[in-house]
Design an enzyme around this catalytic site. Sequence first.
Site, PDB file in Angstrom:
ATOM      1  N   SER A  16       0.852  -1.189   0.000  1.00 50.06           N
ATOM      2  CA  SER A  16       0.000   0.000   0.000  1.00 50.06           C
ATOM      3  C   SER A  16       0.884   1.233   0.000  1.00 50.06           C
ATOM      4  O   SER A  16       2.092   1.151   0.262  1.00 50.06           O
ATOM      5  CB  SER A  16      -0.920  -0.022   1.230  1.00 50.06           C
ATOM      6  OG  SER A  16      -1.775   1.103   1.260  1.00 50.06           O
ATOM      7  N   CYS A  17       0.300   2.385  -0.301  1.00 54.59           N
ATOM      8  CA  CYS A  17       1.064   3.637  -0.295  1.00 54.59           C
ATOM      9  C   CYS A  17       0.077   4.791  -0.245  1.00 54.59           C
ATOM     10  O   CYS A  17      -0.939   4.708   0.436  1.00 54.59           O
ATOM     11  CB  CYS A  17       1.979   3.715  -1.514  1.00 54.59           C
ATOM     12  SG  CYS A  17       1.113   3.694  -3.110  1.00 54.59           S
ATOM     13  N   GLY A  18       0.348   5.866  -0.990  1.00 55.19           N
ATOM     14  CA  GLY A  18      -0.573   6.986  -1.025  1.00 55.19           C
ATOM     15  C   GLY A  18      -1.685   6.799  -2.039  1.00 55.19           C
ATOM     16  O   GLY A  18      -2.846   7.089  -1.768  1.00 55.19           O
TER      17      GLY A  18
ATOM     18  N   GLY B  67      -1.243   3.977  -4.759  1.00 51.30           N
ATOM     19  CA  GLY B  67      -1.003   2.785  -5.553  1.00 51.30           C
ATOM     20  C   GLY B  67       0.195   2.834  -6.480  1.00 51.30           C
ATOM     21  O   GLY B  67       0.433   1.886  -7.217  1.00 51.30           O
TER      22      GLY B  67
ATOM     23  N   TRP C 169      -3.841   4.786   0.616  1.00 49.77           N
ATOM     24  CA  TRP C 169      -4.242   5.752   1.643  1.00 49.77           C
ATOM     25  C   TRP C 169      -5.179   6.834   1.106  1.00 49.77           C
ATOM     26  O   TRP C 169      -5.917   7.457   1.859  1.00 49.77           O
ATOM     27  CB  TRP C 169      -3.023   6.395   2.296  1.00 49.77           C
ATOM     28  CG  TRP C 169      -3.367   7.004   3.615  1.00 49.77           C
ATOM     29  CD1 TRP C 169      -3.452   8.334   3.938  1.00 49.77           C
ATOM     30  CD2 TRP C 169      -3.711   6.291   4.819  1.00 49.77           C
ATOM     31  NE1 TRP C 169      -3.824   8.504   5.252  1.00 49.77           N
ATOM     32  CE2 TRP C 169      -3.996   7.264   5.819  1.00 49.77           C
ATOM     33  CE3 TRP C 169      -3.822   4.947   5.154  1.00 49.77           C
ATOM     34  CZ2 TRP C 169      -4.364   6.919   7.128  1.00 49.77           C
ATOM     35  CZ3 TRP C 169      -4.187   4.604   6.447  1.00 49.77           C
ATOM     36  CH2 TRP C 169      -4.454   5.579   7.415  1.00 49.77           C
TER      37      TRP C 169
END
Length: 307
Positions: A263-265, A267, A294
């Site tokens: 996961s990240c901000g 994708g 996120w």
Amino acid sequence: MNTFSGPLVTPSELQDALKTQRPSVKVLDASWHLGDRGRGKAEYLKGHIPGAMFFDIDAVADTSSSLPHMLPSAGVFSDKVSAMGIGNDQSVVVYAAEGSFSAARCWWTFKVFGHDAVHVLDGGLPAWVGAGGALEEGEVKGQDIRPSRGLVQKSGNTWLLNQKAFKATLRPQMLRTWRQVLDASTARSGQIVDARSMARFKAEAPEPRPGLAGGHIPGSLCVPFTEVLMTGDWTRFKSSEEIREVFQSAGIDVDSPDPLITSCGSGVTAAVLTMALHLAGRDCTTSPVYDGSWSEWGGRDDLPKET
């Protein structure tokens, strides 16, 4: 047929392939910069690898979603890629310009849709130039091979429908929705790895996108994407041994048989972690990306968060 053997391609390997196998190799510039949507395309127009087309991750996406560059449907992806003249029988090499970390997102997108003959140019555009590679300006458009536009003349007045259009086949195991991530978080099944900075992970730094809460998915661990890349160079990955050490030092079992969700901000850098895990020896189909990341989780009041 796959022209290259590994996930990463060197400039010399690409140069040789373009000299001897150009029709079977497609090169894509997938440069993208957070907060400056037009910068990647502008840089591409000023100078790119000869014959390279621009792959816009914001356009080859589910544009009906309020979330940024969400994965499109298989049909939309097939249409977009076929319009660029890319077929299932061709090898794709993706690169990014200096300061861009988005090549892995394009790589992952092709993988999700069943295309294994996709690779990333190690070192990106700077490495190509450093190896003496030429550049050209302006936009390159591929020959559209979509069936509705793909009539080809066989002989005389006989025309046949071009059947070489790209056909995408979704690999759902490489993708996660918020419901699936919530289930994994609640049950503590598998591992969830966050590619954002530790400061954002701990809610000690603001999110770059307005309206998002701080913190992280409960039970997730943080491996900033910069840790798996060479210091100061987002176009190069560290060695497989170094990548394994990065994940292991964060408490992540690279060899676990359970899914390892990234996961990240939004994708993009999650795909960097998925590719890094692949370089470290893990099957990329077992490291699914939480596409909403996120931008979705942090924007919903009904999903749990930790700081």
